[in-house]
Design an enzyme around this catalytic site. Sequence first.
Site, PDB file in Angstrom:
ATOM      1  N   GLY A 118      68.377  18.646  37.299  1.00 14.89           N
ATOM      2  CA  GLY A 118      69.412  17.695  36.867  1.00 14.89           C
ATOM      3  C   GLY A 118      70.610  17.683  37.802  1.00 14.89           C
ATOM      4  CG  LEU A 142      70.891  13.314  41.577  1.00 14.68           C
ATOM      5  CD1 LEU A 142      69.861  12.214  41.763  1.00 14.68           C
ATOM      6  CD2 LEU A 142      71.865  13.316  42.733  1.00 14.68           C
ATOM      7  N   GLY A 143      73.303  14.830  37.631  1.00 13.27           N
ATOM      8  CA  GLY A 143      74.037  14.572  36.383  1.00 13.27           C
ATOM      9  C   GLY A 143      75.506  14.961  36.519  1.00 13.27           C
ATOM     10  CD  GLN A 144      80.433  15.024  32.647  1.00 14.47           C
ATOM     11  OE1 GLN A 144      79.766  15.388  31.692  1.00 14.47           O
ATOM     12  NE2 GLN A 144      81.704  14.699  32.546  1.00 14.47           N
ATOM     13  CG  ASP A 152      68.284  14.353  38.778  1.00 10.54           C
ATOM     14  OD1 ASP A 152      69.352  14.832  38.354  1.00 10.54           O
ATOM     15  OD2 ASP A 152      67.683  13.435  38.185  1.00 10.54           O
ATOM     16  CE1 TYR A 175      72.513  16.649  24.526  1.00  8.08           C
ATOM     17  CE2 TYR A 175      74.414  16.544  23.068  1.00  8.08           C
ATOM     18  CZ  TYR A 175      73.851  16.947  24.255  1.00  8.08           C
ATOM     19  OH  TYR A 175      74.603  17.616  25.178  1.00  8.08           O
ATOM     20  CE  LYS A 197      71.216  20.399  25.640  1.00  9.76           C
ATOM     21  NZ  LYS A 197      70.776  21.162  26.821  1.00  9.76           N
ATOM     22  CB  ILE A 228      82.303  18.153  30.540  1.00  9.39           C
ATOM     23  CG1 ILE A 228      81.511  19.289  29.888  1.00  9.39           C
ATOM     24  CG2 ILE A 228      82.863  18.581  31.893  1.00  9.39           C
ATOM     25  CD1 ILE A 228      82.227  20.573  29.733  1.00  9.39           C
TER      26      ILE A 228
HETATM   27  C1  AKB Z   1      77.745  14.266  24.699  1.00  9.96           C
HETATM   28  O1  AKB Z   1      78.746  13.650  24.312  1.00  9.96           O
HETATM   29  O2  AKB Z   1      76.595  13.958  24.410  1.00  9.96           O
HETATM   30  C2  AKB Z   1      77.950  15.515  25.543  1.00  9.96           C
HETATM   31  C3  AKB Z   1      78.055  16.736  24.704  1.00  9.96           C
HETATM   32  C4  AKB Z   1      79.223  16.974  23.861  1.00  9.96           C
HETATM   33  O3  AKB Z   1      77.163  17.526  24.718  1.00  9.96           O
HETATM   34  N1  AKB Z   1      79.113  15.368  26.362  1.00  9.96           N
END
Ligand code: AKB
Length: 321
Positions: free
Chosen positions: A8, A10-12, A34, A142, A146, A172
């Site tokens: 990853g 190329l991600g933030q 990536d 998500y 996670k 972030i």
């Molecule tokens: C999102 O908003 O999905 C992320 C996070 C808080 O994990 N920045």
Amino acid sequence: MGTILVTGSLGQIGTELVPLLVKKFGPSRVIASDVKSPNSDIFHEIEYVPLDVTNRDLVASTLKERSVTEVFHMAGILSALGERNPELAFMVNSVGTFNVLDSAMKAGVNRVMIPSTIGVFGKDTPRDNVPVVTVTRPTTMYGVTKVNAELLSAYFRSKFGLDVRGVRYPGIVSYKTPPSAGTTDYAVDMYYHAVAGKNYECYLKEDAALPMMYMPDALDSLMKLYSADEGRLRYTIDYNISAFSFDPRTLAESIRKVIPDFNVTYRPDYRQAIAETWPRSLDSTDAKIDWGFSPEYDLDAMTEDMIRNLSEMHLKSQPSR
Ligand code: AKB
């Protein structure tokens, strides 16, 4: 000394982590990867390999063939995109993380760094000063993936002795990559608009407070945890960290201290429903005790730095007369 692989890239976070690792360990030790190809020559100093983490054989062969000893597994699908494409989120965040952990264990990798998130929390979690061990019953895809990554990491650590570490990142804020697929990305977008002289329509309500952090502190924390004495670590990838909390109204006020005529309007969408399941603030005490977490930036210091850097980028992108 072996090779450090970043997924990853190329991600933030990956975009800023790779140069930091190159500076710290030297270009010959770092490989960026990536699923996408870089547009420009941003990784000119180091080897770049295309890597789709959902492809188990490819992950396994990349680790073996390149004698990888450390992995920073930053590939992930964030919350907003995860709600629009749950299958992709499941494949990348759950299957991809299993592939990385399993391949790392089999290849004898020394250490795997994996970011978790405040997305693991849900409506049953207390909203304020949330400790590490609490209810984690998220309602977003998500969050589900996670939590799965957190449990998988703890499993590989206790069952196979794999050294897996990571933090639950808050939102972030950073200026090097444009805002994209996260719920907390409104904050980045607000700065981009303010610096471009535009007003901003926010997709969260003005009082949607969330835990946040500036990118230099996010990277510094990851490296502190990376270098910590393993014997001191009581948790796996579930260390809570946060520098401060703010809502969109407070962020707009901070920006107006530098750009007084900046204006924000509010039109909440599906991302407000995601934000409502996340805590307002976190308790980062365990990260402080175990590996010295100590963020430097407060909200106004972050605002000044964001606006200075984005203004420079904005000026550079203007056609010269
Ligand atoms: C999102 O908003 O999905 C992320 C996070 C808080 O994990 N920045």
